[in-house]
Design a protein around this motif. Sequence first.
Motif, PDB file in Angstrom:
ATOM      1  N   LYS A  86       2.595   5.734   9.510  1.00 41.32           N
ATOM      2  CA  LYS A  86       3.956   6.244   9.420  1.00 41.32           C
ATOM      3  C   LYS A  86       4.279   7.143  10.610  1.00 41.32           C
ATOM      4  O   LYS A  86       3.457   7.938  11.032  1.00 41.32           O
ATOM      5  CB  LYS A  86       4.131   7.051   8.138  1.00 41.32           C
ATOM      6  CG  LYS A  86       4.180   6.219   6.859  1.00 41.32           C
ATOM      7  CD  LYS A  86       4.371   7.137   5.655  1.00 41.32           C
ATOM      8  CE  LYS A  86       4.308   6.350   4.359  1.00 41.32           C
ATOM      9  NZ  LYS A  86       4.409   7.244   3.180  1.00 41.32           N
ATOM     10  N   ALA A  87       5.504   6.966  11.098  1.00 43.81           N
ATOM     11  CA  ALA A  87       5.955   7.840  12.185  1.00 43.81           C
ATOM     12  C   ALA A  87       6.169   9.259  11.695  1.00 43.81           C
ATOM     13  O   ALA A  87       6.116  10.217  12.469  1.00 43.81           O
ATOM     14  CB  ALA A  87       7.242   7.283  12.775  1.00 43.81           C
ATOM     15  N   TYR A  88       6.412   9.394  10.391  1.00 43.70           N
ATOM     16  CA  TYR A  88       6.605  10.697   9.760  1.00 43.70           C
ATOM     17  C   TYR A  88       6.392  10.537   8.262  1.00 43.70           C
ATOM     18  O   TYR A  88       6.428   9.425   7.726  1.00 43.70           O
ATOM     19  CB  TYR A  88       8.010  11.265  10.047  1.00 43.70           C
ATOM     20  CG  TYR A  88       9.134  10.265   9.867  1.00 43.70           C
ATOM     21  CD1 TYR A  88       9.727  10.063   8.624  1.00 43.70           C
ATOM     22  CD2 TYR A  88       9.597   9.521  10.957  1.00 43.70           C
ATOM     23  CE1 TYR A  88      10.751   9.158   8.473  1.00 43.70           C
ATOM     24  CE2 TYR A  88      10.620   8.612  10.817  1.00 43.70           C
ATOM     25  CZ  TYR A  88      11.192   8.424   9.577  1.00 43.70           C
ATOM     26  OH  TYR A  88      12.215   7.518   9.426  1.00 43.70           O
ATOM     27  N   GLY A  89       6.169  11.641   7.597  1.00 49.00           N
ATOM     28  CA  GLY A  89       5.904  11.597   6.167  1.00 49.00           C
ATOM     29  C   GLY A  89       7.123  11.154   5.372  1.00 49.00           C
ATOM     30  O   GLY A  89       8.212  11.695   5.539  1.00 49.00           O
ATOM     31  N   SER A 120       0.819  -1.216   0.000  1.00 49.30           N
ATOM     32  CA  SER A 120       0.000   0.000   0.000  1.00 49.30           C
ATOM     33  C   SER A 120       0.853   1.266   0.000  1.00 49.30           C
ATOM     34  O   SER A 120       0.378   2.342  -0.369  1.00 49.30           O
ATOM     35  CB  SER A 120      -0.940   0.011   1.205  1.00 49.30           C
ATOM     36  OG  SER A 120      -0.218   0.121   2.422  1.00 49.30           O
ATOM     37  N   ASN A 121       2.117   1.128   0.405  1.00 48.84           N
ATOM     38  CA  ASN A 121       3.019   2.284   0.427  1.00 48.84           C
ATOM     39  C   ASN A 121       4.010   2.276  -0.736  1.00 48.84           C
ATOM     40  O   ASN A 121       4.954   3.063  -0.754  1.00 48.84           O
ATOM     41  CB  ASN A 121       3.777   2.326   1.755  1.00 48.84           C
ATOM     42  CG  ASN A 121       2.928   2.865   2.891  1.00 48.84           C
ATOM     43  OD1 ASN A 121       2.837   4.075   3.084  1.00 48.84           O
ATOM     44  ND2 ASN A 121       2.282   1.966   3.631  1.00 48.84           N
ATOM     45  N   GLY A 122       3.789   1.399  -1.689  1.00 47.79           N
ATOM     46  CA  GLY A 122       4.609   1.386  -2.887  1.00 47.79           C
ATOM     47  C   GLY A 122       6.026   0.895  -2.693  1.00 47.79           C
ATOM     48  O   GLY A 122       6.908   1.208  -3.498  1.00 47.79           O
ATOM     49  N   ASN A 142      16.003  10.629   6.386  1.00 48.26           N
ATOM     50  CA  ASN A 142      15.497   9.626   5.445  1.00 48.26           C
ATOM     51  C   ASN A 142      14.878  10.272   4.206  1.00 48.26           C
ATOM     52  O   ASN A 142      14.975   9.736   3.100  1.00 48.26           O
ATOM     53  CB  ASN A 142      14.492   8.699   6.122  1.00 48.26           C
ATOM     54  CG  ASN A 142      15.167   7.644   6.985  1.00 48.26           C
ATOM     55  OD1 ASN A 142      16.307   7.274   6.739  1.00 48.26           O
ATOM     56  ND2 ASN A 142      14.472   7.177   8.011  1.00 48.26           N
ATOM     57  N   GLY A 143      14.243  11.420   4.407  1.00 44.03           N
ATOM     58  CA  GLY A 143      13.678  12.123   3.259  1.00 44.03           C
ATOM     59  C   GLY A 143      14.747  12.531   2.264  1.00 44.03           C
ATOM     60  O   GLY A 143      14.560  12.413   1.046  1.00 44.03           O
ATOM     61  N   ILE A 177      10.168   3.279  10.820  1.00 49.19           N
ATOM     62  CA  ILE A 177       9.526   4.287   9.979  1.00 49.19           C
ATOM     63  C   ILE A 177       8.009   4.203  10.115  1.00 49.19           C
ATOM     64  O   ILE A 177       7.297   5.195   9.979  1.00 49.19           O
ATOM     65  CB  ILE A 177       9.966   4.105   8.511  1.00 49.19           C
ATOM     66  CG1 ILE A 177      11.470   4.375   8.392  1.00 49.19           C
ATOM     67  CG2 ILE A 177       9.179   5.016   7.567  1.00 49.19           C
ATOM     68  CD1 ILE A 177      12.052   4.007   7.043  1.00 49.19           C
ATOM     69  N   PHE A 178       7.524   3.006  10.433  1.00 49.11           N
ATOM     70  CA  PHE A 178       6.091   2.786  10.656  1.00 49.11           C
ATOM     71  C   PHE A 178       5.853   2.395  12.107  1.00 49.11           C
ATOM     72  O   PHE A 178       6.682   1.724  12.731  1.00 49.11           O
ATOM     73  CB  PHE A 178       5.569   1.663   9.752  1.00 49.11           C
ATOM     74  CG  PHE A 178       5.523   2.010   8.292  1.00 49.11           C
ATOM     75  CD1 PHE A 178       4.370   2.546   7.729  1.00 49.11           C
ATOM     76  CD2 PHE A 178       6.624   1.797   7.479  1.00 49.11           C
ATOM     77  CE1 PHE A 178       4.323   2.859   6.382  1.00 49.11           C
ATOM     78  CE2 PHE A 178       6.589   2.115   6.128  1.00 49.11           C
ATOM     79  CZ  PHE A 178       5.430   2.654   5.578  1.00 49.11           C
TER      80      PHE A 178
END
Length: 352
Positions: free
Chosen positions: A345-348, A57-59, A293-294, A338-339
């Motif tokens: 998600k803990a963050y975008g 679902s998150n690709g 991570n972004g 991260i999840f």
Amino acid sequence: MPGRQAFPLLIPQLSLLFLLQLCLLLSPAVSAPIGICYGRVANNLPPTNDVVKLLQSNGVTNVRLFNTDSAVLRSFTGTGIKLMIGVPNEILPFLATSPQSAAMDWLRSNIFNHISADQVRYIAVGNEVFLKDSFYAPHLIPTILNLHQALQTLGFADSIKLSSPQAASVLSKSYPPSSASFDPSLRFAIVPLLQFLTDTGSPFMVNLYPYFSYINSKPEEVSLDYALFRPEPGRTVRDGAYEYSNVYDASIDALVYAMEKEGFGGVTVAVTETGWPTSGGEAANVDNAAVYNGNVVARAMRNAGTPRRPGVGVEVYLFDLFDENGKVGEEFEKHFGIFGLDGVKAYGLDFN
């Protein structure tokens, strides 16, 4: 090879790296692969089938598994997700010293009986053997060779690559990047490994954590901004013709320089673990994890490469899918997720 006859005098003088960069410039830009590590050192993780749905679902299309748990492998069957599957360190002596047929039997019973070979992208032989389990170091190359021969017999050697994730500490020196070299005590295994990677077109796998560089260094040596890809005017690192604004690029290029000094400048690099903790230590928080991570994902998506290898995108696997409450060591080791366990998600962060 196109152009071979057109430039008979030039081609022999071109480095493998230059040719790779030229091909990238002439080809449409394609993002470097981005994956995530599915660590399972915890007693509270969601059912694996639910995890697979979360990934889809998150690709997420690439996943690193640290062992060959049969139930986990079966849950990925038919999903299209490509896997990096780990061979545990403790298995290396058996695979290194047994007949080649034993390696084939091991692959069948532990991997191919549970997942189709076309979903296996890599087999990662051991993990940080030189750092954590030097006892196993002499067994690494024999194991890799036995497994490769088995893959050849099975007809999978071209599609499934073998390598061995190592800690960045395989370098005895890494600053500035151009001064980097491998630890002399490890050359007995590093050089044959690099030769194998060259012969098979496999990447050098490295686990890379700028967070560790930050917390283990003085602020004037590695600042938080330098670790988090936040350029600081006047505080970039100049190394010859290159300028470094972050630890990530500098660490990868240090490895590149070290490989070049051993005569293996054509080997690519894959970052098989990297991440930033959300809790449990200095500068360990959600905001910093999101920034780090972004930026890693953004660099892979645009094939940013590094100063030494511009435009050569670096394949990367983010650590970790969930927090792992069974991890030992410092408290922050448990908080790279991260999840959340609820799948939120803990963050975008986008993976594609």
